[in-house]
Design a protein around this motif. Structure first.
Motif, PDB file in Angstrom:
ATOM      1  N   SER A  64     -17.903  38.651  35.242  1.00  0.00           N
ATOM      2  CA  SER A  64     -18.274  39.716  34.319  1.00  0.00           C
ATOM      3  C   SER A  64     -18.717  40.951  35.100  1.00  0.00           C
ATOM      4  O   SER A  64     -19.525  40.852  36.032  1.00  0.00           O
ATOM      5  CB  SER A  64     -19.401  39.234  33.403  1.00  0.00           C
ATOM      6  N   TYR A 175      -6.261  37.423  29.397  1.00  0.00           N
ATOM      7  CA  TYR A 175      -7.457  36.918  28.731  1.00  0.00           C
ATOM      8  C   TYR A 175      -8.655  36.972  29.675  1.00  0.00           C
ATOM      9  O   TYR A 175      -9.774  37.333  29.263  1.00  0.00           O
ATOM     10  CB  TYR A 175      -7.242  35.480  28.263  1.00  0.00           C
ATOM     11  N   GLU A 176      -8.458  36.607  30.935  1.00  0.00           N
ATOM     12  CA  GLU A 176      -9.538  36.637  31.916  1.00  0.00           C
ATOM     13  C   GLU A 176     -10.049  38.065  32.105  1.00  0.00           C
ATOM     14  O   GLU A 176     -11.258  38.302  32.209  1.00  0.00           O
ATOM     15  CB  GLU A 176      -9.043  36.064  33.252  1.00  0.00           C
ATOM     16  N   GLN A 178      -9.841  40.569  29.848  1.00  0.00           N
ATOM     17  CA  GLN A 178     -10.522  40.996  28.631  1.00  0.00           C
ATOM     18  C   GLN A 178     -11.909  40.372  28.509  1.00  0.00           C
ATOM     19  O   GLN A 178     -12.834  40.986  27.979  1.00  0.00           O
ATOM     20  CB  GLN A 178      -9.668  40.658  27.416  1.00  0.00           C
ATOM     21  N   ASP A 179     -12.067  39.144  28.999  1.00  0.00           N
ATOM     22  CA  ASP A 179     -13.348  38.452  28.906  1.00  0.00           C
ATOM     23  C   ASP A 179     -14.381  38.962  29.905  1.00  0.00           C
ATOM     24  O   ASP A 179     -15.581  38.762  29.704  1.00  0.00           O
ATOM     25  CB  ASP A 179     -13.149  36.944  29.129  1.00  0.00           C
ATOM     26  N   ASN A 180     -13.937  39.600  30.988  1.00  0.00           N
ATOM     27  CA  ASN A 180     -14.860  39.915  32.073  1.00  0.00           C
ATOM     28  C   ASN A 180     -15.019  41.400  32.394  1.00  0.00           C
ATOM     29  O   ASN A 180     -16.025  41.773  32.997  1.00  0.00           O
ATOM     30  CB  ASN A 180     -14.405  39.199  33.358  1.00  0.00           C
TER      31      ASN A 180
END
Length: 254
Positions: A64, A175-176, A178-180
């Protein structure tokens, strides 16, 4: 003059310096380029190394972070979780916590003053560490910091086709991302974390600070080399084009 005496008077030959090499698997390099192109900001990651070859990156892993066009700030709790999860999996810190990788949205991969300060502050107590920067035009910069003797060594970067590697996973990588990755536009809300107090806009900076941060938009640096057997095919040809992936997401392709 006798031949023996002439040889004795010759200056000793200097050994040619050979740069250490940072290698990427084709999959890891593909992932790094894909993550770089998903947004307008810098993106930071850790390189996951081969346990038998610590300077061979097998994967790229995000944590993140808050990003701008000129900075990356990792979340402290996310970094702690990252180290804990890899340690619980039986890995040593040198396998996942020594290679710091980030991108530049400009045309130069040369480290900025912020990059140099961050590398020193975050990795200065490690026995060794690597900083690798990939620019938008694929120019690349890498250096190896050796704590003993406080040595900094420039590195060459190669894509290694000599070992088996996995295919691309664009959807999972997105996805990784967008999540971080949280992009902060046109301002640096975490200025004090980087060693000097920046104004909220680049236009408000004095000339010296502006030049320090924008120096990355200069000339390209060294290219990436390819090693091993690529079967005469550029690594990009092994990847699904982004347009095809978008069409699959939208249901235009089966």
């Amino acid at each position: 003059m006798k031949p023996l005496l002439r040889r004795q008077l010759r200056r000793p030959r200097q050994k040619k310096f050979r740069k250490p090499t940072l290698k990427f698997s084709p999959t890891a390099w593909s992932k790094l380029r894909y993550l770089r192109d998903l947004g307008p900001s810098e993106v930071g990651a850790f390189g996951i190394s081969d346990p038998e070859q610590l300077l061979c990156v097998q994967d790229i892993e995000l944590v993140s972070q808050r990003c701008t066009e000129v900075t990356v700030k990792f979340d402290d709790a996310a970094v702690a979780d990252f180290f804990e999860s890899h340690s619980d999996a039986g890995r040593q810190p040198q396998e996942f916590g020594r290679i710091w990788i980030h991108t530049h949205p400009g045309s130069s991969a040369l480290p900025s003053a912020v990059d140099v300060e961050t590398f020193e502050r975050c990795f200065g107590r490690c026995d060794w560490a690597v900083m690798c920067i990939l620019a938008r035009n694929d120019s690349v910069y890498a250096e190896l910091r050796w704590r003993q003797g406080n040595v900094l060594l420039p590195m060459q970067v190669e894509i290694d086709y000599s070992q088996p590697f996995q295919g691309t996973e664009f959807q999972e990588w997105e996805y990784e991302y967008q999540d971080n990755v949280l992009i902060e536009e046109h301002h640096l809300s975490h200025a004090q974390d980087w060693g000097f107090d920046e104004p909220t806009s680049l236009a408000e900076w004095n000339d010296q600070d502006r030049m320090q941060v924008l120096e990355e938009f200069g000339a390209p640096h060294q290219p990436v080399r390819e090693t091993g057997n690529a079967s005469g095919t550029n690594w990009q040809d092994r990847c699904t084009p982004r347009s095809t992936l978008d069409a699959q997401h939208s249901g235009e392709l089966p």
